[in-house]
Design an enzyme around this catalytic site. Sequence first.
Site, mmCIF file in Angstrom:
data_model
loop_
_atom_site.group_PDB
_atom_site.id
_atom_site.type_symbol
_atom_site.label_atom_id
_atom_site.label_comp_id
_atom_site.label_asym_id
_atom_site.label_seq_id
_atom_site.Cartn_x
_atom_site.Cartn_y
_atom_site.Cartn_z
ATOM 1 N N GLY A 91 5.582 3.132 -0.004
ATOM 2 C CA GLY A 91 6.199 3.987 -1.028
ATOM 3 C C GLY A 91 5.212 4.222 -2.155
ATOM 4 O O GLY A 91 4.002 4.089 -1.970
ATOM 5 N N SER A 129 0.856 -1.195 0.000
ATOM 6 C CA SER A 129 0.000 0.000 0.000
ATOM 7 C C SER A 129 0.887 1.238 0.000
ATOM 8 O O SER A 129 2.115 1.145 0.013
ATOM 9 C CB SER A 129 -0.893 0.004 1.238
ATOM 10 O OG SER A 129 -0.115 0.317 2.378
ATOM 11 N N LYS A 130 0.243 2.384 0.028
ATOM 12 C CA LYS A 130 0.939 3.678 0.045
ATOM 13 C C LYS A 130 2.069 3.721 1.078
ATOM 14 O O LYS A 130 3.090 4.371 0.866
ATOM 15 C CB LYS A 130 -0.065 4.784 0.387
ATOM 16 C CG LYS A 130 -0.782 5.313 -0.832
ATOM 17 C CD LYS A 130 0.031 6.460 -1.449
ATOM 18 C CE LYS A 130 -0.438 6.781 -2.839
ATOM 19 N NZ LYS A 130 0.607 6.852 -3.831
ATOM 20 N N ARG A 131 1.821 3.071 2.217
ATOM 21 C CA ARG A 131 2.820 3.095 3.293
ATOM 22 C C ARG A 131 4.191 2.601 2.813
ATOM 23 O O ARG A 131 5.220 2.950 3.357
ATOM 24 C CB ARG A 131 2.388 2.163 4.429
ATOM 25 C CG ARG A 131 1.543 2.819 5.469
ATOM 26 C CD ARG A 131 1.226 1.852 6.582
ATOM 27 N NE ARG A 131 0.695 0.576 6.090
ATOM 28 C CZ ARG A 131 1.266 -0.589 6.316
ATOM 29 N NH1 ARG A 131 2.389 -0.669 6.986
ATOM 30 N NH2 ARG A 131 0.719 -1.701 5.854
ATOM 31 N N GLU A 191 4.057 7.116 -10.695
ATOM 32 C CA GLU A 191 4.723 7.771 -9.567
ATOM 33 C C GLU A 191 6.225 7.467 -9.591
ATOM 34 O O GLU A 191 7.041 8.319 -9.288
ATOM 35 C CB GLU A 191 4.164 7.260 -8.243
ATOM 36 C CG GLU A 191 2.985 8.038 -7.709
ATOM 37 C CD GLU A 191 2.440 7.371 -6.457
ATOM 38 O OE1 GLU A 191 2.883 7.716 -5.359
ATOM 39 O OE2 GLU A 191 1.579 6.472 -6.607
#
Length: 502
Positions: A261, A257-259, A267
């Site tokens: 990176g 997930s976003k956590r 991105e």
Amino acid sequence: MTDSIPPVRVRYAPSPTGIPHIGNIRTALFNWLLARNTNGQFIVRFEDTDRSRYDARSERAIFESLEWLGLDWDEGPDTGGPHAPYVQSERKQTYIDAAERLVNSGHAYYDDTTPEQLQELRERQRAAKQPPRYDGRGRHRSPEEIEESRQAGLPITIRLKVPDHGTVSFEDAVKGKISFELKEIDDFVILKSDQMPTYHLAHIVDDQAMGITHVIRADEWISSTPRHLLIHEALSIELPIYVHVPLILGKDRSKLSKRHGATSALEYRDQGYLPDAVFNFVALLGWSPGDDTEVMSRDEIVRRFSIDRINDSPAIFDNGKLEWMNGVYIRNMSVDALVGELLPFMERPESDGGLPDSVTRPIDRDYLKQLIPLVHERLKLLTEGTETLGFFFADNVNPAVEDLPGKKMDADMTERALDAALELCRGVAPFEPEHLETEYRALAENIEMKPGQLFSPIRVAITGKSFAPPLFDTMSAIGQDRCAERIEKAIHILRSAAITGS
Ligand code: GLU
């Protein structure tokens, strides 16, 4: 071995509901690799039948991600091909036809159960601590009752009749044989009341029409596969080879997930990763060439890719490793190529991580080229150009007063070092790295300082940083006058701090 398998037809079938994340990209890459490895075809298809989740930006992002990674497609929504259109919302009638065929053959039925009735059923099941599932009531509706509901404007769906006992199984190319109990599966919807198919029906109809030989997809689809087996059987069509690729987890073994990176390929692009490095890294998320080789060219990966080396267990996404790999790719680039990659990042506006806005654009390409050897070994990301090379381009730097003294130096000693450095800087010739080094070493001896002590305040004065590329190469590249100006400015900074007593 895949070398011996005939050309495949595979597809990447994203739902345009958001920006493709790294898991989607891995699916696309594995499909592409198998197509290129076998001289087959790679097809892109938009699965956009869930109109409530449709996001138009997503289609652009899907193309952009594939283009950025160099995953070219042989047939697709934009390029067309023998089975066009490659967009499910434009193929509505084929799914309606298939669903009606299934009704006529007795494999499916019209259902007029309303959403309210389904809700009530779910609540009753919840209260009785039973798993929520459709109870098959539509099987008993007569054609007249359905027609009445239709006339009354009630939503009508088509559901597949699922036998209430027995098992279905299939052979997954990665996981082996997988079986399911049919009693766990309810009569599920294949055509929704808006006449749009569900994913289950649509992808099968398309895969067959498009001649797909291998379905390579994320293993979260395994639990839906029994439904797909039943639809194949009901439509009397042959199964493709299923290749479910393992989950991708973060280093802490939780779902990516976003956590952990960045999560989308784009991105990574914006954060200064090279497409070749991301390609190489993602190829290793769940596949290995069978030995310890990690850094491989595209061609090598294409050549070595095979389904039988796809892992069964989850892949671990290690950002540190990706960064390391990006550094390897940067080191392997020619100076010219690297300049070309760095420039757009350095030319971004200052607020977006580019060089100070006061530095004129376009940036001097030849000057940048001359600087690359000083930092080539150290760069890991293209975004680091600004930070690592910014002081070469800036009009001036603003060293912090507390950074100026080197080890075991007080303000007086630092000032003495800088005074002497300035004098030498103004007079020394030629202003070449080797000569500068000889002269500054001699100066350290003259003023009875260790070379490191003398060099440290000079480095900070000239670059604004304690860590920078080799000092004398740096000075030479910055030039005599600008170096003298910067040393002079640092002396001012020291003196004013002494006066104000800070
Ligand atoms: N549309 C599905 C998705 O976005 C495709 C699944 C498949 O490959 O069958 O995940």
